[in-house]
Design a protein around this motif. Structure first.
Motif, mmCIF file in Angstrom:
data_model
loop_
_atom_site.group_PDB
_atom_site.id
_atom_site.type_symbol
_atom_site.label_atom_id
_atom_site.label_comp_id
_atom_site.label_asym_id
_atom_site.label_seq_id
_atom_site.Cartn_x
_atom_site.Cartn_y
_atom_site.Cartn_z
ATOM 1 N N UNK A 10 0.832 -1.206 0.000
ATOM 2 C CA UNK A 10 0.000 0.000 0.000
ATOM 3 C C UNK A 10 0.867 1.256 0.000
ATOM 4 N N UNK A 13 2.300 1.863 -3.468
ATOM 5 C CA UNK A 13 1.241 2.334 -4.350
ATOM 6 C C UNK A 13 0.975 3.824 -4.119
ATOM 7 N N UNK A 14 0.961 4.206 -2.821
ATOM 8 C CA UNK A 14 0.689 5.600 -2.477
ATOM 9 C C UNK A 14 1.847 6.490 -2.910
ATOM 10 N N UNK A 17 1.839 6.923 -6.683
ATOM 11 C CA UNK A 17 0.509 7.249 -7.203
ATOM 12 C C UNK A 17 0.048 6.283 -8.295
ATOM 13 N N UNK A 18 0.296 4.988 -8.086
ATOM 14 C CA UNK A 18 -0.103 3.987 -9.067
ATOM 15 C C UNK A 18 -1.580 3.657 -8.936
ATOM 16 N N UNK A 19 -2.187 3.251 -10.056
ATOM 17 C CA UNK A 19 -3.575 2.799 -10.048
ATOM 18 C C UNK A 19 -3.647 1.373 -9.541
ATOM 19 N N UNK A 36 -5.842 0.299 -6.497
ATOM 20 C CA UNK A 36 -5.773 1.428 -5.565
ATOM 21 C C UNK A 36 -6.827 1.329 -4.472
ATOM 22 N N UNK A 37 -8.015 0.768 -4.799
ATOM 23 C CA UNK A 37 -9.066 0.740 -3.769
ATOM 24 C C UNK A 37 -8.784 -0.316 -2.705
ATOM 25 N N UNK A 39 -5.748 -1.012 -1.805
ATOM 26 C CA UNK A 39 -4.668 -0.376 -1.052
ATOM 27 C C UNK A 39 -5.222 0.639 -0.054
ATOM 28 N N UNK A 40 -6.238 1.404 -0.485
ATOM 29 C CA UNK A 40 -6.803 2.414 0.417
ATOM 30 C C UNK A 40 -7.462 1.746 1.620
ATOM 31 N N UNK A 41 -8.161 0.630 1.366
ATOM 32 C CA UNK A 41 -8.771 -0.111 2.474
ATOM 33 C C UNK A 41 -7.702 -0.569 3.460
ATOM 34 N N UNK A 43 -4.739 0.807 3.998
ATOM 35 C CA UNK A 43 -4.204 1.949 4.736
ATOM 36 C C UNK A 43 -5.135 2.317 5.890
ATOM 37 N N UNK A 44 -6.452 2.328 5.625
ATOM 38 C CA UNK A 44 -7.414 2.680 6.676
ATOM 39 C C UNK A 44 -7.425 1.619 7.776
ATOM 40 N N UNK A 47 -4.322 1.862 9.921
ATOM 41 C CA UNK A 47 -4.380 3.020 10.818
ATOM 42 C C UNK A 47 -5.246 2.693 12.031
ATOM 43 N N UNK A 48 -6.367 1.975 11.792
ATOM 44 C CA UNK A 48 -7.235 1.569 12.899
ATOM 45 C C UNK A 48 -6.491 0.641 13.837
ATOM 46 N N UNK B 17 -15.240 2.818 -3.172
ATOM 47 C CA UNK B 17 -14.183 2.401 -4.101
ATOM 48 C C UNK B 17 -14.179 3.223 -5.387
ATOM 49 N N UNK B 36 -8.186 9.222 -6.638
ATOM 50 C CA UNK B 36 -7.890 8.233 -5.595
ATOM 51 C C UNK B 36 -6.508 8.435 -4.978
ATOM 52 N N UNK B 37 -5.543 8.935 -5.802
ATOM 53 C CA UNK B 37 -4.197 9.078 -5.216
ATOM 54 C C UNK B 37 -4.107 10.264 -4.269
ATOM 55 N N UNK B 40 -5.638 8.904 -1.074
ATOM 56 C CA UNK B 40 -4.767 8.014 -0.314
ATOM 57 C C UNK B 40 -3.732 8.819 0.465
ATOM 58 N N UNK B 131 -11.610 6.198 17.648
ATOM 59 C CA UNK B 131 -11.520 5.448 16.403
ATOM 60 C C UNK B 131 -12.916 5.168 15.842
#
Lengths: 249, 249
Positions: A10, A13-14, A17-19, A36-37, A39-41, A43-44, A47-48, B17, B36-37, B40, B131
């Motif tokens: 992730x 990717x960030x 800035x890759x798709x 990317x989606x 990867x975003x999940x 990251x979130x 963080x949690x 997404x 998306x980038x 992120x 959180x």
């Protein structure tokens, strides 16, 4: 890259800035793709996880009010009891120095302050270093640079706090402290000197723990607040009474 | 949506997404696009900000070793001094109850334990609720459900910790405590009862602070560890000595 850590993927990717990022096996054959989606999940979620670990709760997948009461209780009780039992060491440390408290009762008034000095400076250092490790700014091999940087930082931070502690004793009426003249200034020196040492110690421990954990493959997040704080609490009491014996008694 | 919070936009994008989200002004005319980038990057930045805030460091854009020493010192010293000055209240609270310590010296041995009970349970509750708020599971209007849930949770957690505290006093040799027979069991009851009340109090404060902060437009992250801990430290001392006066003295 099929064996890579999802957090690392992730991050890559960030960073670029890759798709999407291809996933390959050991012979570089394509076995899949991370978009990317996903990867975003990740990251979130990470963080949690980090946040919950800092508050020492373990992981909790559901919303806190919807999860079964007994499950939440069990997870929280295990962590709390573990930390509480570790904190019982503070009782042993205090009982060990009971002669000192017996001679100068006012020493006990400063114990909570000394403990929190270590806890706060340790938590602050641990947070900064843990985050720097997570963002890839620092590696375990940087430990010596971190040590010198944080020792110097702990000293100047400790001097600032020690000065405040000295002032506090200086402005407190003598009958509150039960000490007269000369003795009262020795108490002020005791408090400010211990606060300085405890701040340096807390800062050093707080900054090195995440690196040591990372080195041995343990998540550096585990070095955060409650663990560092519990260890530093006990050593803070020992430092305070050792300094007190040396200067005041 | 041009006025929306960037954290909220990133959340929406992650939830559905989406590859990108259009930005419109108050008349729904397109003024831009968030991809998306960008989102992120926001998620990672916000996680860093949250982590640093919990360790009470304020924000720090650069790597900790590369940032100018004086800048890092200033940022850390401001927070630490602020919390240290707040912690001076613990000294005042201890001095206020000095008759109690004078009568039963052993009471002072349990002060660090009582303080950390409040701090640990408060930090745990604050982390869970902060959180849950960040993930959108909870809103300030849920305060009553949170209050009842966390009061019940604080009670069962407190009973667990209180039992451990009782055992600790029970197995400690009498000469360590300086108390005989009857008095010693009263001390055990004092410690376990205060630990229970302090745990409930810490849990309640830790869980409601993030909601109150959110309600008044302050970032709920500010309710985390050091702030809650400092407040709960002082009230923990007051609860402990109040219970001690009531049961033991």
């Amino acid at each position: 890259k099929a064996t890579d850590d999802r957090e690392h993927v992730a991050q890559e990717l960030a960073k670029y800035n890759l798709l999407a990022i291809p996933v390959v096996d050991e012979k570089y054959r394509l076995v899949g793709i991370v978009t990317y989606d996903d990867a975003m999940d990740v990251v979130i979620e990470e963080a949690t996880e980090d946040a919950l670990r800092m508050g020492a709760v373990g992981t909790l997948d559901e919303s806190i009010l919807d999860a079964p009461f007994a499950t939440v209780w069990r997870k929280r009780a295990v962590w709390l009891s573990f930390l509480f039992i570790a904190e019982l060491m503070t009782f042993a440390a205090m009982a060990h120095f009971k002669d000192a408290v017996d001679k100068v009762l006012a020493l006990s008034f400063f114990v909570p302050l000394c403990i929190s000095t270590g806890g706060l400076s340790g938590a602050q250092a641990a947070t900064l270093i843990t985050r720097a490790v997570a963002l890839g700014h620092l590696q375990p091999r940087d430990w010596w640079r971190v040590t010198t940087h944080e020792l110097a930082m702990g000293l100047v931070l400790g001097l600032s706090l020690g000065a405040i502690g000295f002032l506090q004793v200086a402005v407190t009426p003598s009958d509150w402290l039960g000490l007269e003249g000369h003795q009262r200034w020795l108490l002020a020196v005791t408090v400010s000197t211990s606060v300085m040492f405890i701040c340096m110690w807390g800062t050093l421990v707080g900054s090195l723990m995440p690196l040591i954990f990372q080195r041995f493959g343990i998540d550096p997040g585990y070095a955060s607040s409650p663990f560092v704080a519990t260890f530093v609490d006990v050593t803070g009491i020992v430092i305070f009474f050792t300094v007190a014996r040396w200067i005041l008694l």
